[in-house]
Write a protein that holds these residues in place. Structure first.
Motif, PDB file in Angstrom:
ATOM      1  N   PHE A   1      17.944 -43.662 -31.078  1.00  0.00           N
ATOM      2  CA  PHE A   1      17.671 -42.245 -30.851  1.00  0.00           C
ATOM      3  C   PHE A   1      18.110 -41.387 -32.033  1.00  0.00           C
ATOM      4  CE2 PHE A   1      17.110 -43.459 -26.387  1.00  0.00           C
ATOM      5  CZ  PHE A   1      15.988 -42.699 -26.084  1.00  0.00           C
TER       6      PHE A   1
ATOM      7  N   ARG B   1      15.380 -41.510 -34.436  1.00  0.00           N
ATOM      8  CA  ARG B   1      14.281 -40.623 -34.037  1.00  0.00           C
ATOM      9  C   ARG B   1      14.572 -39.182 -34.442  1.00  0.00           C
ATOM     10  NH1 ARG B   1      12.464 -42.291 -27.866  1.00  0.00           N
ATOM     11  NH2 ARG B   1      12.321 -44.555 -28.185  1.00  0.00           N
TER      12      ARG B   1
ATOM     13  N   GLN C   1      16.279 -36.818 -24.490  1.00  0.00           N
ATOM     14  CA  GLN C   1      16.602 -38.240 -24.396  1.00  0.00           C
ATOM     15  C   GLN C   1      17.709 -38.619 -25.380  1.00  0.00           C
ATOM     16  OE1 GLN C   1      12.805 -40.064 -25.101  1.00  0.00           O
ATOM     17  NE2 GLN C   1      11.947 -39.407 -23.137  1.00  0.00           N
TER      18      GLN C   1
ATOM     19  N   LEU D   1      10.984 -31.764 -33.657  1.00  0.00           N
ATOM     20  CA  LEU D   1      11.401 -32.620 -32.558  1.00  0.00           C
ATOM     21  C   LEU D   1      10.903 -32.054 -31.235  1.00  0.00           C
ATOM     22  CD1 LEU D   1      15.087 -33.209 -33.686  1.00  0.00           C
ATOM     23  CD2 LEU D   1      13.186 -34.806 -33.911  1.00  0.00           C
TER      24      LEU D   1
ATOM     25  N   ASP E   1      11.352 -33.533 -25.243  1.00  0.00           N
ATOM     26  CA  ASP E   1      11.682 -34.822 -24.630  1.00  0.00           C
ATOM     27  C   ASP E   1      12.563 -35.657 -25.549  1.00  0.00           C
ATOM     28  OD1 ASP E   1      10.349 -34.284 -22.316  1.00  0.00           O
ATOM     29  OD2 ASP E   1       8.521 -35.371 -22.861  1.00  0.00           O
ATOM     30  N   THR E   2      12.223 -35.687 -26.838  1.00  0.00           N
ATOM     31  CA  THR E   2      13.017 -36.456 -27.792  1.00  0.00           C
ATOM     32  C   THR E   2      14.452 -35.936 -27.850  1.00  0.00           C
ATOM     33  OG1 THR E   2      11.101 -37.004 -29.166  1.00  0.00           O
ATOM     34  CG2 THR E   2      13.262 -37.121 -30.217  1.00  0.00           C
TER      35      THR E   2
END
Length: 395
Positions: free
Chosen positions: A169, A172, A186, A179, A182-183
Protein backbone atom coordinates in the motif's frame (compact mmCIF):
# COMPACT_ATOMS: atom_id res chain seq x y z
CA UNK A 1 3.68 -53.26 45.98
CA UNK A 2 3.10 -53.98 42.26
CA UNK A 3 5.83 -55.70 40.24
CA UNK A 4 6.91 -54.25 36.87
CA UNK A 5 4.35 -56.30 34.97
CA UNK A 6 1.62 -55.31 37.40
CA UNK A 7 2.73 -51.68 37.20
CA UNK A 8 2.41 -51.70 33.42
CA UNK A 9 -1.00 -53.30 33.60
CA UNK A 10 -2.22 -50.99 36.33
CA UNK A 11 -0.91 -47.90 34.54
CA UNK A 12 -2.80 -49.02 31.46
CA UNK A 13 -5.97 -49.29 33.52
CA UNK A 14 -5.52 -45.78 34.88
CA UNK A 15 -4.91 -44.38 31.39
CA UNK A 16 -8.08 -46.09 30.15
CA UNK A 17 -10.02 -44.55 33.03
CA UNK A 18 -8.68 -41.13 32.02
CA UNK A 19 -9.97 -41.78 28.52
CA UNK A 20 -13.41 -42.49 29.90
CA UNK A 21 -13.30 -39.21 31.85
CA UNK A 22 -12.52 -36.84 28.97
CA UNK A 23 -15.71 -34.87 29.58
CA UNK A 24 -14.69 -34.34 33.21
CA UNK A 25 -11.21 -33.16 32.15
CA UNK A 26 -12.72 -30.78 29.61
CA UNK A 27 -15.15 -29.32 32.15
CA UNK A 28 -12.29 -28.69 34.58
CA UNK A 29 -10.25 -27.03 31.84
CA UNK A 30 -13.13 -24.82 30.70
CA UNK A 31 -13.69 -23.61 34.24
CA UNK A 32 -10.03 -22.76 34.82
CA UNK A 33 -9.24 -21.27 31.42
CA UNK A 34 -11.99 -18.70 31.90
CA UNK A 35 -9.82 -17.22 34.66
CA UNK A 36 -7.37 -16.10 31.96
CA UNK A 37 -8.66 -12.68 30.78
CA UNK A 38 -7.95 -13.16 27.08
CA UNK A 39 -9.88 -16.43 27.01
CA UNK A 40 -12.66 -15.01 29.15
CA UNK A 41 -12.91 -12.19 26.59
CA UNK A 42 -14.18 -14.64 23.96
CA UNK A 43 -11.26 -14.23 21.57
CA UNK A 44 -11.78 -17.96 21.11
CA UNK A 45 -15.37 -19.20 20.86
CA UNK A 46 -16.53 -21.45 23.68
CA UNK A 47 -17.56 -24.26 21.34
CA UNK A 48 -14.20 -24.21 19.57
CA UNK A 49 -12.39 -23.98 22.90
CA UNK A 50 -14.26 -27.02 24.25
CA UNK A 51 -13.65 -29.09 21.10
CA UNK A 52 -9.97 -28.21 21.18
CA UNK A 53 -9.71 -29.11 24.87
CA UNK A 54 -11.29 -32.51 24.26
CA UNK A 55 -8.93 -33.30 21.36
CA UNK A 56 -5.97 -32.07 23.43
CA UNK A 57 -6.75 -34.31 26.38
CA UNK A 58 -7.51 -37.29 24.14
CA UNK A 59 -4.09 -36.99 22.52
CA UNK A 60 -2.29 -36.29 25.77
CA UNK A 61 -3.83 -39.36 27.41
CA UNK A 62 -2.81 -41.41 24.36
CA UNK A 63 0.71 -40.12 24.92
CA UNK A 64 0.69 -41.48 28.47
CA UNK A 65 0.42 -45.08 27.33
CA UNK A 66 3.41 -47.33 27.80
CA UNK A 67 5.51 -47.69 24.66
CA UNK A 68 4.42 -51.28 24.10
CA UNK A 69 0.78 -50.20 23.88
CA UNK A 70 1.59 -47.17 21.71
CA UNK A 71 3.52 -49.31 19.23
CA UNK A 72 0.70 -51.84 19.03
CA UNK A 73 -1.28 -49.25 17.09
CA UNK A 74 -3.93 -48.54 19.71
CA UNK A 75 -5.25 -44.98 19.47
CA UNK A 76 -2.99 -42.05 18.60
CA UNK A 77 0.76 -41.54 18.63
CA UNK A 78 3.30 -38.82 19.23
CA UNK A 79 3.17 -37.56 15.62
CA UNK A 80 -0.57 -37.00 15.95
CA UNK A 81 -0.02 -35.00 19.14
CA UNK A 82 2.68 -32.88 17.52
CA UNK A 83 0.57 -32.18 14.42
CA UNK A 84 -2.30 -31.15 16.63
CA UNK A 85 -0.07 -28.86 18.72
CA UNK A 86 1.17 -27.19 15.52
CA UNK A 87 -2.39 -26.51 14.40
CA UNK A 88 -3.30 -25.22 17.85
CA UNK A 89 -0.36 -22.81 17.99
CA UNK A 90 -1.25 -21.45 14.57
CA UNK A 91 -4.93 -20.96 15.45
CA UNK A 92 -4.16 -19.18 18.71
CA UNK A 93 -1.71 -16.84 16.98
CA UNK A 94 -4.36 -15.97 14.40
CA UNK A 95 -6.89 -15.38 17.18
CA UNK A 96 -4.62 -12.76 18.74
CA UNK A 97 -3.96 -14.65 21.97
CA UNK A 98 -0.81 -13.39 23.71
CA UNK A 99 2.07 -15.84 24.26
CA UNK A 100 1.72 -15.62 28.05
CA UNK A 101 -2.00 -16.41 27.88
CA UNK A 102 -1.36 -19.32 25.52
CA UNK A 103 1.24 -20.92 27.76
CA UNK A 104 -0.92 -20.36 30.83
CA UNK A 105 -3.78 -22.21 29.15
CA UNK A 106 -1.63 -25.08 27.89
CA UNK A 107 0.08 -25.55 31.23
CA UNK A 108 -3.31 -26.12 32.86
CA UNK A 109 -3.31 -29.54 31.22
CA UNK A 110 -0.69 -31.04 33.52
CA UNK A 111 -2.43 -30.00 36.72
CA UNK A 112 -5.79 -31.26 35.48
CA UNK A 113 -4.42 -34.61 34.32
CA UNK A 114 -2.39 -35.16 37.49
CA UNK A 115 -5.21 -34.17 39.83
CA UNK A 116 -7.55 -36.56 38.06
CA UNK A 117 -5.00 -39.37 38.22
CA UNK A 118 -4.75 -38.85 41.98
CA UNK A 119 -8.54 -38.91 42.18
CA UNK A 120 -9.01 -42.22 40.36
CA UNK A 121 -5.94 -43.98 41.78
CA UNK A 122 -6.00 -46.29 44.80
CA UNK A 123 -3.78 -45.65 47.85
CA UNK A 124 -1.53 -48.56 46.83
CA UNK A 125 -0.89 -46.80 43.46
CA UNK A 126 1.28 -44.16 45.16
CA UNK A 127 4.60 -45.66 44.07
CA UNK A 128 3.27 -46.20 40.56
CA UNK A 129 2.22 -42.57 40.23
CA UNK A 130 5.57 -41.44 41.58
CA UNK A 131 7.33 -43.45 38.88
CA UNK A 132 5.07 -42.03 36.16
CA UNK A 133 4.93 -38.33 37.13
CA UNK A 134 7.93 -37.56 34.95
CA UNK A 135 6.19 -39.12 31.95
CA UNK A 136 3.06 -37.07 32.50
CA UNK A 137 5.14 -33.91 32.74
CA UNK A 138 7.23 -34.75 29.63
CA UNK A 139 4.17 -35.40 27.49
CA UNK A 140 2.46 -32.18 28.53
CA UNK A 141 5.69 -30.14 28.36
CA UNK A 142 6.53 -31.41 24.87
CA UNK A 143 3.01 -30.56 23.76
CA UNK A 144 3.29 -27.07 25.31
CA UNK A 145 6.73 -26.45 23.81
CA UNK A 146 5.67 -27.52 20.34
CA UNK A 147 2.48 -25.45 20.57
CA UNK A 148 4.48 -22.36 21.55
CA UNK A 149 7.02 -22.97 18.78
CA UNK A 150 4.26 -23.20 16.20
CA UNK A 151 2.60 -20.13 17.70
CA UNK A 152 5.84 -18.13 17.47
CA UNK A 153 6.44 -19.20 13.87
CA UNK A 154 2.92 -18.15 12.94
CA UNK A 155 3.37 -14.78 14.64
CA UNK A 156 6.49 -14.25 12.51
CA UNK A 157 4.56 -15.18 9.36
CA UNK A 158 1.74 -12.83 10.37
CA UNK A 159 4.21 -10.00 10.93
CA UNK A 160 5.75 -10.68 7.53
CA UNK A 161 2.33 -10.71 5.90
CA UNK A 162 1.42 -7.42 7.60
CA UNK A 163 4.75 -5.94 6.54
CA UNK A 164 4.21 -7.06 2.95
CA UNK A 165 0.71 -5.57 2.94
CA UNK A 166 2.05 -2.28 4.31
CA UNK A 167 4.80 -2.19 1.69
CA UNK A 168 2.26 -2.86 -1.05
CA UNK A 169 0.00 0.00 0.00
CA UNK A 170 2.92 2.36 0.61
CA UNK A 171 4.10 1.62 -2.93
CA UNK A 172 0.62 2.49 -4.21
CA UNK A 173 0.74 5.81 -2.39
CA UNK A 174 4.07 6.67 -3.99
CA UNK A 175 3.21 5.41 -7.46
CA UNK A 176 0.38 7.84 -8.24
CA UNK A 177 0.25 11.62 -8.22
CA UNK A 178 -3.56 11.56 -8.01
CA UNK A 179 -4.74 9.16 -5.33
CA UNK A 180 -8.29 7.89 -5.28
CA UNK A 181 -10.34 7.99 -2.09
CA UNK A 182 -10.40 4.18 -2.03
CA UNK A 183 -6.61 3.93 -2.31
CA UNK A 184 -6.14 6.42 0.51
CA UNK A 185 -8.71 4.69 2.73
CA UNK A 186 -7.26 1.23 2.14
CA UNK A 187 -3.69 2.42 2.65
CA UNK A 188 -4.61 4.20 5.89
CA UNK A 189 -6.27 1.02 7.19
CA UNK A 190 -3.21 -1.07 6.29
CA UNK A 191 -0.88 1.44 7.97
CA UNK A 192 -3.23 1.89 10.95
CA UNK A 193 -3.05 5.65 10.59
CA UNK A 194 -5.39 8.60 10.08
CA UNK A 195 -5.53 9.50 6.35
CA UNK A 196 -6.24 13.14 7.26
CA UNK A 197 -3.37 13.49 9.71
CA UNK A 198 -0.45 15.80 9.18
CA UNK A 199 2.65 13.95 7.98
CA UNK A 200 6.34 14.66 7.54
CA UNK A 201 8.72 12.92 5.13
CA UNK A 202 12.47 12.71 4.56
CA UNK A 203 14.33 11.37 1.53
CA UNK A 204 17.96 10.48 0.89
CA UNK A 205 20.22 8.34 -1.26
CA UNK A 206 23.56 6.61 -0.75
CA UNK A 207 24.91 6.31 2.78
CA UNK A 208 22.25 8.66 4.15
CA UNK A 209 19.55 6.34 2.76
CA UNK A 210 21.16 3.40 4.61
CA UNK A 211 21.09 5.45 7.81
CA UNK A 212 17.40 6.26 7.32
CA UNK A 213 16.58 2.58 6.79
CA UNK A 214 18.48 1.67 9.96
CA UNK A 215 16.59 4.27 12.01
CA UNK A 216 13.24 3.05 10.66
CA UNK A 217 14.17 -0.59 11.32
CA UNK A 218 14.71 0.17 15.00
CA UNK A 219 10.98 0.75 15.39
CA UNK A 220 9.19 3.73 16.89
CA UNK A 221 10.91 5.46 19.79
CA UNK A 222 7.66 7.28 20.62
CA UNK A 223 4.05 7.24 19.49
CA UNK A 224 5.08 7.96 15.87
CA UNK A 225 5.47 4.89 13.64
CA UNK A 226 7.95 5.22 10.80
CA UNK A 227 6.94 4.04 7.33
CA UNK A 228 9.60 3.28 4.71
CA UNK A 229 9.56 3.27 0.93
CA UNK A 230 12.51 2.52 -1.33
CA UNK A 231 12.78 3.30 -5.00
CA UNK A 232 15.64 3.84 -7.43
CA UNK A 233 18.34 3.82 -4.75
CA UNK A 234 16.53 6.38 -2.61
CA UNK A 235 14.90 5.80 0.76
CA UNK A 236 11.85 7.69 1.95
CA UNK A 237 10.68 7.68 5.59
CA UNK A 238 7.41 9.32 6.62
CA UNK A 239 5.38 9.51 9.82
CA UNK A 240 2.09 10.90 11.09
CA UNK A 241 1.90 13.90 13.40
CA UNK A 242 -1.82 14.23 14.11
CA UNK A 243 -5.05 15.46 12.55
CA UNK A 244 -5.01 18.53 10.34
CA UNK A 245 -7.75 20.16 12.41
CA UNK A 246 -9.01 19.73 15.93
CA UNK A 247 -6.60 16.92 16.83
CA UNK A 248 -3.36 16.63 18.71
CA UNK A 249 -0.12 17.00 16.82
CA UNK A 250 2.59 15.23 18.85
CA UNK A 251 5.76 17.28 18.87
CA UNK A 252 4.40 19.81 16.36
CA UNK A 253 5.00 19.82 12.61
CA UNK A 254 8.74 20.13 13.22
CA UNK A 255 8.96 16.85 15.15
CA UNK A 256 11.87 14.67 13.98
CA UNK A 257 12.20 11.04 15.14
CA UNK A 258 15.32 10.25 17.13
CA UNK A 259 18.38 9.83 14.91
CA UNK A 260 17.04 11.52 11.79
CA UNK A 261 18.11 14.97 12.98
CA UNK A 262 21.73 14.03 12.26
CA UNK A 263 21.18 12.59 8.77
CA UNK A 264 21.60 14.78 5.64
CA UNK A 265 18.32 14.37 3.78
CA UNK A 266 15.52 16.27 2.09
CA UNK A 267 12.78 17.12 4.58
CA UNK A 268 9.15 18.18 4.04
CA UNK A 269 7.40 18.84 7.33
CA UNK A 270 3.75 18.95 8.27
CA UNK A 271 1.95 18.37 4.96
CA UNK A 272 -1.77 17.63 5.10
CA UNK A 273 -2.98 14.06 4.61
CA UNK A 274 -1.88 11.02 2.65
CA UNK A 275 -3.25 12.60 -0.52
CA UNK A 276 -0.32 15.05 -0.47
CA UNK A 277 2.29 12.31 0.00
CA UNK A 278 3.38 11.92 -3.67
CA UNK A 279 3.99 15.65 -4.03
CA UNK A 280 5.81 15.85 -0.70
CA UNK A 281 7.97 12.88 -1.65
CA UNK A 282 9.04 14.57 -4.90
CA UNK A 283 9.91 17.74 -3.01
CA UNK A 284 11.90 15.81 -0.40
CA UNK A 285 13.77 14.00 -3.17
CA UNK A 286 14.54 17.28 -4.91
CA UNK A 287 15.79 18.80 -1.66
CA UNK A 288 18.05 15.78 -1.13
CA UNK A 289 19.67 16.48 -4.50
CA UNK A 290 20.53 20.00 -3.30
CA UNK A 291 22.43 18.88 -0.21
CA UNK A 292 25.94 20.25 0.22
CA UNK A 293 28.83 18.26 1.73
CA UNK A 294 28.73 20.64 4.68
CA UNK A 295 25.08 19.83 5.49
CA UNK A 296 24.78 17.74 8.65
CA UNK A 297 21.04 17.28 8.93
CA UNK A 298 17.66 17.49 7.17
CA UNK A 299 17.26 20.26 4.59
CA UNK A 300 13.84 21.94 4.36
CA UNK A 301 12.43 24.10 1.59
CA UNK A 302 12.63 27.07 3.95
CA UNK A 303 16.36 26.47 4.32
CA UNK A 304 16.97 25.67 0.67
CA UNK A 305 14.63 27.99 -1.23
CA UNK A 306 17.58 29.86 -2.71
CA UNK A 307 19.23 26.58 -3.83
CA UNK A 308 15.96 25.49 -5.40
CA UNK A 309 15.58 28.78 -7.23
CA UNK A 310 19.18 28.68 -8.45
CA UNK A 311 18.72 25.14 -9.76
CA UNK A 312 15.52 26.11 -11.55
CA UNK A 313 17.20 29.10 -13.17
CA UNK A 314 20.18 27.01 -14.24
CA UNK A 315 17.84 24.43 -15.73
CA UNK A 316 16.33 27.31 -17.74
CA UNK A 317 19.79 28.38 -18.93
CA UNK A 318 20.15 31.38 -16.59
CA UNK A 319 23.33 31.57 -14.48
CA UNK A 320 23.16 34.42 -11.98
CA UNK A 321 26.54 33.46 -10.54
CA UNK A 322 28.30 33.87 -13.88
CA UNK A 323 26.83 37.35 -14.29
CA UNK A 324 27.89 38.33 -10.76
CA UNK A 325 31.35 36.90 -11.20
CA UNK A 326 31.85 38.94 -14.35
CA UNK A 327 30.63 42.14 -12.68
CA UNK A 328 33.14 41.78 -9.84
CA UNK A 329 36.11 40.97 -12.04
CA UNK A 330 37.51 44.57 -11.96
CA UNK A 331 38.21 44.27 -8.22
CA UNK A 332 41.87 44.09 -7.22
CA UNK A 333 43.96 43.57 -4.11
CA UNK A 334 41.40 41.79 -1.96
CA UNK A 335 38.63 44.24 -2.68
CA UNK A 336 36.30 41.54 -3.92
CA UNK A 337 36.70 39.48 -0.75
CA UNK A 338 35.97 42.54 1.42
CA UNK A 339 32.92 43.47 -0.63
CA UNK A 340 31.47 39.95 -0.61
CA UNK A 341 32.05 39.59 3.13
CA UNK A 342 30.29 42.87 3.81
CA UNK A 343 27.36 42.09 1.51
CA UNK A 344 26.86 38.60 2.99
CA UNK A 345 26.75 40.02 6.52
CA UNK A 346 24.29 42.72 5.45
CA UNK A 347 22.05 40.17 3.69
CA UNK A 348 21.94 38.05 6.84
CA UNK A 349 20.89 40.95 9.08
CA UNK A 350 19.53 43.75 6.87
CA UNK A 351 21.09 46.23 9.27
CA UNK A 352 24.04 48.58 8.61
CA UNK A 353 24.94 49.05 12.27
CA UNK A 354 24.88 45.32 13.07
CA UNK A 355 27.01 44.60 10.02
CA UNK A 356 29.56 47.26 11.06
CA UNK A 357 29.76 45.82 14.56
CA UNK A 358 30.23 42.27 13.25
CA UNK A 359 33.08 43.33 10.93
CA UNK A 360 34.60 45.84 13.37
CA UNK A 361 34.21 48.64 10.83
CA UNK A 362 32.83 52.14 10.89
CA UNK A 363 29.26 52.51 9.64
CA UNK A 364 30.46 54.76 6.79
CA UNK A 365 32.91 52.06 5.68
CA UNK A 366 30.04 49.63 5.34
CA UNK A 367 27.99 52.17 3.36
CA UNK A 368 30.91 52.86 1.04
CA UNK A 369 31.40 49.13 0.37
CA UNK A 370 27.69 48.58 -0.34
CA UNK A 371 27.70 51.55 -2.74
CA UNK A 372 30.81 50.21 -4.44
CA UNK A 373 29.16 46.80 -4.79
CA UNK A 374 26.10 48.44 -6.35
CA UNK A 375 28.28 50.43 -8.78
CA UNK A 376 29.98 47.22 -9.95
CA UNK A 377 26.95 44.90 -10.13
CA UNK A 378 23.95 47.19 -10.48
CA UNK A 379 22.34 45.43 -7.50
CA UNK A 380 20.71 47.71 -4.94
CA UNK A 381 20.61 45.66 -1.72
CA UNK A 382 17.82 47.83 -0.30
CA UNK A 383 15.49 46.57 -3.02
CA UNK A 384 14.21 43.11 -1.96
CA UNK A 385 13.83 41.71 -5.49
CA UNK A 386 17.42 42.68 -6.35
CA UNK A 387 18.79 41.36 -3.04
CA UNK A 388 16.96 38.07 -3.70
CA UNK A 389 18.89 37.70 -6.99
CA UNK A 390 22.12 37.88 -5.02
CA UNK A 391 20.94 35.40 -2.39
CA UNK A 392 20.08 32.93 -5.16
CA UNK A 393 23.37 33.49 -6.97
CA UNK A 394 25.34 32.73 -3.80
CA UNK A 395 23.15 29.79 -2.76
Amino acid sequence: MHNTKDNTSRWGELVEQLHSRLDVLVDLFMARVQEIPEYAGNRVGLAELRDTARETFRRLVDGLRDKELQQSGRNGDRDSLMRFSSELGTKRARAGISPDALISAVRLDFGILWDDLLLIADPEDAMLLTSRVDRVWRVVDEFATHTHSSYSAERVRMAQEASNIRREFIARLFSKSELSADTISQAAAALVTDPDARFSIVAASGEAASQLRAIAAQGPQSSQRLFVHEFGGSAYVFWALGRTAGGAQPGGSGYLPAGIAGIPCGYVEGFSGLRALPSAARTAERLALLLHPSDRGPLTAADAWARLAKQQLQDAGLDLWADLDSSLSPCRGGERERLEETVRHFLSTGNITTTAQSLFCHRNTILNRLNRFQDLTGIDLTVPSQAARLVVAWA
